[in-house]
Design a protein around this motif. Structure first.
Motif, PDB file in Angstrom:
ATOM      1  N   ALA A  27       0.732  -1.255   0.142  1.00  0.00           N
ATOM      2  CA  ALA A  27       0.029  -0.147   0.085  1.00  0.00           C
ATOM      3  C   ALA A  27       0.873   1.397   0.063  1.00  0.00           C
ATOM      4  O   ALA A  27       0.384   2.240  -0.663  1.00  0.00           O
ATOM      5  CB  ALA A  27      -1.127  -0.053   1.292  1.00  0.00           C
ATOM      6  N   THR A  28       1.969   1.196   0.813  1.00  0.00           N
ATOM      7  CA  THR A  28       2.973   2.388   0.837  1.00  0.00           C
ATOM      8  C   THR A  28       3.550   2.710  -0.587  1.00  0.00           C
ATOM      9  O   THR A  28       3.639   4.074  -1.053  1.00  0.00           O
ATOM     10  CB  THR A  28       3.961   2.230   1.862  1.00  0.00           C
ATOM     11  N   LEU A  29       3.984   1.768  -1.176  1.00  0.00           N
ATOM     12  CA  LEU A  29       4.959   1.668  -2.563  1.00  0.00           C
ATOM     13  C   LEU A  29       3.663   2.270  -3.220  1.00  0.00           C
ATOM     14  O   LEU A  29       4.257   2.869  -4.375  1.00  0.00           O
ATOM     15  CB  LEU A  29       5.545   0.342  -2.621  1.00  0.00           C
ATOM     16  N   GLN A  30       2.532   1.579  -3.452  1.00  0.00           N
ATOM     17  CA  GLN A  30       1.504   2.072  -4.474  1.00  0.00           C
ATOM     18  C   GLN A  30       1.473   3.546  -4.517  1.00  0.00           C
ATOM     19  O   GLN A  30       1.090   4.022  -5.558  1.00  0.00           O
ATOM     20  CB  GLN A  30       0.322   1.219  -4.093  1.00  0.00           C
ATOM     21  N   GLN A  31       1.541   4.024  -3.339  1.00  0.00           N
ATOM     22  CA  GLN A  31       0.945   5.397  -3.089  1.00  0.00           C
ATOM     23  C   GLN A  31       2.133   6.434  -3.404  1.00  0.00           C
ATOM     24  O   GLN A  31       2.184   7.891  -3.585  1.00  0.00           O
ATOM     25  CB  GLN A  31       0.387   5.723  -1.856  1.00  0.00           C
ATOM     26  N   ALA A  46      19.223  -6.306  -2.441  1.00  0.00           N
ATOM     27  CA  ALA A  46      18.821  -6.202  -3.900  1.00  0.00           C
ATOM     28  C   ALA A  46      17.284  -6.156  -4.253  1.00  0.00           C
ATOM     29  O   ALA A  46      16.993  -5.290  -5.161  1.00  0.00           O
ATOM     30  CB  ALA A  46      19.370  -7.345  -4.860  1.00  0.00           C
ATOM     31  N   ARG A  47      16.547  -6.579  -3.362  1.00  0.00           N
ATOM     32  CA  ARG A  47      15.078  -6.281  -3.454  1.00  0.00           C
ATOM     33  C   ARG A  47      14.718  -4.881  -3.332  1.00  0.00           C
ATOM     34  O   ARG A  47      13.330  -4.431  -3.720  1.00  0.00           O
ATOM     35  CB  ARG A  47      14.254  -7.302  -2.443  1.00  0.00           C
ATOM     36  N   TRP A  48      15.553  -3.923  -2.996  1.00  0.00           N
ATOM     37  CA  TRP A  48      15.003  -2.485  -2.510  1.00  0.00           C
ATOM     38  C   TRP A  48      15.792  -1.636  -3.427  1.00  0.00           C
ATOM     39  O   TRP A  48      15.563  -0.555  -3.619  1.00  0.00           O
ATOM     40  CB  TRP A  48      15.444  -2.201  -0.946  1.00  0.00           C
ATOM     41  N   PHE A  49      16.616  -2.326  -4.435  1.00  0.00           N
ATOM     42  CA  PHE A  49      17.270  -1.637  -5.435  1.00  0.00           C
ATOM     43  C   PHE A  49      16.155  -0.812  -6.315  1.00  0.00           C
ATOM     44  O   PHE A  49      15.069  -1.569  -6.576  1.00  0.00           O
ATOM     45  CB  PHE A  49      18.116  -2.468  -6.502  1.00  0.00           C
ATOM     46  N   ALA A  50      16.272   0.440  -6.608  1.00  0.00           N
ATOM     47  CA  ALA A  50      15.216   1.065  -7.643  1.00  0.00           C
ATOM     48  C   ALA A  50      15.371   0.365  -9.140  1.00  0.00           C
ATOM     49  O   ALA A  50      16.299   1.223 -10.035  1.00  0.00           O
ATOM     50  CB  ALA A  50      15.578   2.606  -7.825  1.00  0.00           C
ATOM     51  N   ALA A  56       7.794  -1.636 -10.332  1.00  0.00           N
ATOM     52  CA  ALA A  56       6.353  -2.358 -10.824  1.00  0.00           C
ATOM     53  C   ALA A  56       5.579  -2.174  -9.434  1.00  0.00           C
ATOM     54  O   ALA A  56       4.315  -2.172  -9.638  1.00  0.00           O
ATOM     55  CB  ALA A  56       6.551  -3.737 -10.992  1.00  0.00           C
ATOM     56  N   HIS A  57       6.167  -2.176  -8.453  1.00  0.00           N
ATOM     57  CA  HIS A  57       5.300  -1.926  -7.120  1.00  0.00           C
ATOM     58  C   HIS A  57       5.000  -0.440  -6.978  1.00  0.00           C
ATOM     59  O   HIS A  57       4.226  -0.143  -6.063  1.00  0.00           O
ATOM     60  CB  HIS A  57       6.171  -2.443  -5.915  1.00  0.00           C
ATOM     61  N   MET A  58       5.514   0.492  -7.616  1.00  0.00           N
ATOM     62  CA  MET A  58       5.334   2.014  -7.221  1.00  0.00           C
ATOM     63  C   MET A  58       4.899   2.585  -8.707  1.00  0.00           C
ATOM     64  O   MET A  58       5.714   3.278  -9.305  1.00  0.00           O
ATOM     65  CB  MET A  58       6.672   2.446  -6.878  1.00  0.00           C
ATOM     66  N   PRO A  59       3.887   2.398  -9.053  1.00  0.00           N
ATOM     67  CA  PRO A  59       3.133   3.004 -10.269  1.00  0.00           C
ATOM     68  C   PRO A  59       3.053   4.695 -10.461  1.00  0.00           C
ATOM     69  O   PRO A  59       3.126   5.259 -11.349  1.00  0.00           O
ATOM     70  CB  PRO A  59       1.929   2.315 -10.278  1.00  0.00           C
TER      71      PRO A  59
END
Length: 327
Positions: A27-31, A46-50, A56-59
């Motif tokens: 929810a946080t990343l979506q917004q 690496a899962r937090w690399f931009a 894809a989680h941050m439209p």
């Protein structure tokens, strides 16, 4: 930095635990409109690399900001394709890194670490066994003379050193204005008593200092790097030191950080090693946090960030900014 956000009730700041996963904060990343990330690739999972996976989680993401001059944790091309601006804090830690660079030069030339270790271990040796050299009148070759390199040049001149520099991003006049004589890289390698790296890590600088480059350096020269791991070949540097072609090295950055304790470079008495701490000072961290907050807030207010890394993303970013924030 927190105060900057506290003064802006229209901005909501959320800190995500680095030990968690993006899926835990959907929810946080979506917004999210902005994303602040560490520059340290070996300290950031690496899962937090931009990169494309996180994007894809941050439209609604509009901008990514790194916590230093480096951006190894950001896929700039993926961000550009997505219309996401990428910015760093280049220059915020310049004084700290420049001072550290001079510290490595002094430490190697004066053999400070060797003297400290010998005294602690005990045994019979004379002062002449640890005889060092002065920096005065030596030629310093800077590979890169940006924010940090120009401050290193200033400090080196205060020690009476001759400064030469190679920087393909700058013209000869600008290099001269920054306190160095402009030269080609081959000339620099052949003339410099000390070579110090201050260039970014990118496709055209990876393995820039390989076996051929070290062989081209002046016999007995010193090699210093406070830039990024991967710009120099650790295997080639090890060989150049073992052969006696180079007299010593001061290394703050590594392929893997921290380097394994059994790393061959850590076994050499003529290597002064630090753990990517050149820019880790109270002053630099304060600058980085303040600069990052100010730059992010200005970007979210519709301004052009002063340390923008991908200006080619601007057209798509501007369209998305207007659509998402109505400005």
């Amino acid at each position: 930095m927190q105060q900057r956000y506290d003064d802006r009730p229209d901005i909501h700041l959320t800190t995500l635990p680095v030990t968690s996963a993006p899926e835990d904060h959907a929810a946080t990343l979506q917004q999210a409109h902005a994303y602040q990330i560490s520059s340290a690739k070996d300290e950031t999972p690496a899962r937090w690399f931009a990169d494309e996976r996180l994007l894809a989680h941050m439209p609604d993401l509009l901008c990514v900001s790194t916590s230093g001059s480096g951006y190894d944790t950001v896929d700039v091309e993926a961000c550009t394709r997505a219309g996401v601006l990428v910015m760093n804090q280049a220059g915020a830690n310049a004084r700290s890194v420049a001072e550290h660079t001079l510290g490595l030069m002094l430490g190697l030339n004066k053999r400070l670490a060797e003297s400290d270790h010998r005294l602690r271990r005990g045994g019979d040796f004379s002062r002449e066994d640890l005889m060092g050299r002065e920096l005065y009148s030596k030629t310093l070759g800077l590979v890169g003379i940006g924010h940090i390199g120009r401050r290193v040049a200033e400090l080196a001149r205060a020690f009476g050193m001759h400064v030469i520099a190679h920087d393909p991003l700058l013209d000869a006049e600008t290099i001269g204005q920054r306190g160095a004589r402009p030269v080609t890289l081959p000339v620099l390698l052949g003339e410099a008593d000390i070579v110090s790296l201050h260039c970014p890590r990118q496709a055209d600088t990876l393995d820039l200092f390989d076996a051929q480059a070290f062989a081209a350096m002046k016999p007995g020269a010193l090699f210093i790097t406070t830039a990024r791991g991967g710009i120099h070949s650790e295997a080639a540097l090890t060989a150049a030191l073992q052969s006696g072609h180079l007299a010593g090295a001061g290394i703050d950055v590594w392929d893997v950080e921290p380097p394994p304790q059994e790393h061959p470079l850590l076994q050499m008495s003529n290597v002064m090693a630090t753990y990517h701490t050149a820019g880790v000072t109270h002053e630099a961290r304060r600058n980085i946090a303040t600069w990052a907050a100010d730059q992010l807030l200005a970007t979210l207010d519709g301004q052009v960030p002063p340390r923008l890394l991908n200006p080619e993303a601007w057209p798509r970013y501007a369209e998305r900014f207007q659509r998402l924030l109505g400005a």
